[in-house]
Design a protein around this motif. Structure first.
Motif, PDB file in Angstrom:
ATOM      1  N   ASN A  64      72.716  65.151  56.163  1.00 34.68           N
ATOM      2  CA  ASN A  64      72.801  66.123  57.429  1.00 34.68           C
ATOM      3  C   ASN A  64      72.586  65.394  58.584  1.00 34.68           C
ATOM      4  O   ASN A  64      73.427  65.665  59.722  1.00 34.68           O
ATOM      5  N   MET A  65      71.636  64.442  58.737  1.00 35.35           N
ATOM      6  CA  MET A  65      71.335  63.803  59.679  1.00 35.35           C
ATOM      7  C   MET A  65      72.728  62.730  60.300  1.00 35.35           C
ATOM      8  O   MET A  65      73.042  62.736  61.350  1.00 35.35           O
ATOM      9  N   LEU A  66      73.298  62.064  59.222  1.00 28.70           N
ATOM     10  CA  LEU A  66      74.394  61.220  59.435  1.00 28.70           C
ATOM     11  C   LEU A  66      75.644  62.047  59.873  1.00 28.70           C
ATOM     12  O   LEU A  66      76.309  61.783  60.947  1.00 28.70           O
ATOM     13  N   GLN A  67      75.862  63.124  59.365  1.00 26.64           N
ATOM     14  CA  GLN A  67      77.063  64.138  59.797  1.00 26.64           C
ATOM     15  C   GLN A  67      76.638  64.466  61.263  1.00 26.64           C
ATOM     16  O   GLN A  67      77.673  64.554  61.873  1.00 26.64           O
ATOM     17  N   ASP A  68      75.645  64.982  61.620  1.00 29.40           N
ATOM     18  CA  ASP A  68      75.188  65.780  62.842  1.00 29.40           C
ATOM     19  C   ASP A  68      75.117  64.638  64.032  1.00 29.40           C
ATOM     20  O   ASP A  68      75.911  64.938  64.973  1.00 29.40           O
ATOM     21  N   SER A  69      74.796  63.573  63.883  1.00 28.97           N
ATOM     22  CA  SER A  69      74.371  62.555  64.879  1.00 28.97           C
ATOM     23  C   SER A  69      74.818  61.336  64.681  1.00 28.97           C
ATOM     24  O   SER A  69      74.900  60.435  65.639  1.00 28.97           O
ATOM     25  N   GLY A  70      75.231  60.698  63.364  1.00 26.26           N
ATOM     26  CA  GLY A  70      75.595  59.642  63.213  1.00 26.26           C
ATOM     27  C   GLY A  70      74.588  58.628  63.139  1.00 26.26           C
ATOM     28  O   GLY A  70      74.610  57.333  62.862  1.00 26.26           O
ATOM     29  N   GLU A  71      73.173  58.908  63.287  1.00 23.73           N
ATOM     30  CA  GLU A  71      71.952  58.356  63.321  1.00 23.73           C
ATOM     31  C   GLU A  71      71.749  57.795  61.538  1.00 23.73           C
ATOM     32  O   GLU A  71      72.232  58.605  60.796  1.00 23.73           O
ATOM     33  N   MET A  72      71.215  56.831  61.416  1.00 25.58           N
ATOM     34  CA  MET A  72      70.807  56.006  60.071  1.00 25.58           C
ATOM     35  C   MET A  72      69.288  55.822  60.040  1.00 25.58           C
ATOM     36  O   MET A  72      69.023  55.448  58.934  1.00 25.58           O
ATOM     37  N   GLU A  73      68.613  55.807  61.136  1.00 25.19           N
ATOM     38  CA  GLU A  73      67.276  55.515  61.071  1.00 25.19           C
ATOM     39  C   GLU A  73      66.404  56.704  60.910  1.00 25.19           C
ATOM     40  O   GLU A  73      66.617  57.498  61.846  1.00 25.19           O
ATOM     41  N   VAL A  74      65.108  56.331  60.267  1.00 22.07           N
ATOM     42  CA  VAL A  74      64.301  57.609  60.190  1.00 22.07           C
ATOM     43  C   VAL A  74      63.039  57.224  60.500  1.00 22.07           C
ATOM     44  O   VAL A  74      62.280  56.292  59.859  1.00 22.07           O
ATOM     45  N   LYS A  75      62.229  57.917  61.194  1.00 18.17           N
ATOM     46  CA  LYS A  75      60.864  57.711  61.761  1.00 18.17           C
ATOM     47  C   LYS A  75      59.907  57.936  60.510  1.00 18.17           C
ATOM     48  O   LYS A  75      58.966  57.288  60.240  1.00 18.17           O
ATOM     49  N   ARG A  76      60.173  59.186  60.185  1.00 16.56           N
ATOM     50  CA  ARG A  76      59.161  59.835  59.157  1.00 16.56           C
ATOM     51  C   ARG A  76      59.835  60.923  58.184  1.00 16.56           C
ATOM     52  O   ARG A  76      60.820  61.809  58.590  1.00 16.56           O
TER      53      ARG A  76
END
Ligand SMILES: [Zn+2]
Length: 138
Positions: A64-76
């Motif tokens: 969901n994160m990747l699709q929504d924002s392209g982000e791949m890094e997770v803080k927690r």
């Protein structure tokens, strides 16, 4: 309210174990994560009759994160069933650990909730030392 409570409350409503049809059972593990940019993403597990298709709540949240924002890094990240994690029950499986590391080797610093009431956490790097992909990322 701290960030862990925000994550817990974001994922909690997703806990609704259900057989969606004769083949698919879902929502019996839920997850919320905070991306590097501070956005919250959630996911629930999807288990299928052909087991290799199963998706853990953690990987659904990552996708969901990747699709929504392209982000791949997770803080927690936090994952649980009907109650908050109180020990080893909240830790990601090997496939999810591998997925987090392949998304970004910086995810070695991802904080993972171990005991919600005590706010005890670990990191992916502590759970998964000597990751094979470190050879490529050095
Ligand atoms: Zn998993």
């Amino acid at each position: 309210m701290d960030i862990w409570e925000k994550l817990y409350l974001a994922a909690k409503p997703l806990y609704k174990p259900a057989e969606l049809n004769d083949f698919v059972y879902a929502n019996n593990v839920v997850c919320a994560l905070e991306s590097k940019s501070g956005k919250i993403y959630t996911g629930y597990c999807i288990e299928m009759a052909c087991g290799t298709i199963n998706l853990c709540a953690e990987r659904v949240a990552l996708l969901n994160m990747l699709q929504d924002s392209g982000e791949m890094e997770v803080k927690r990240i936090i994952a649980f069933r009907d109650t908050p994690p109180s020990g080893l029950d909240g830790l990601p499986c090997g496939t999810c650990r591998e997925t987090l590391m392949e998304f970004s080797s910086n995810n070695k610093d991802t904080e993972i909730m171990v005991n919600y009431d005590k706010r005890e956490t670990t990191t992916l790097g502590e759970l998964f030392p000597n990751w094979w992909g470190s050879i490529k990322t050095k």
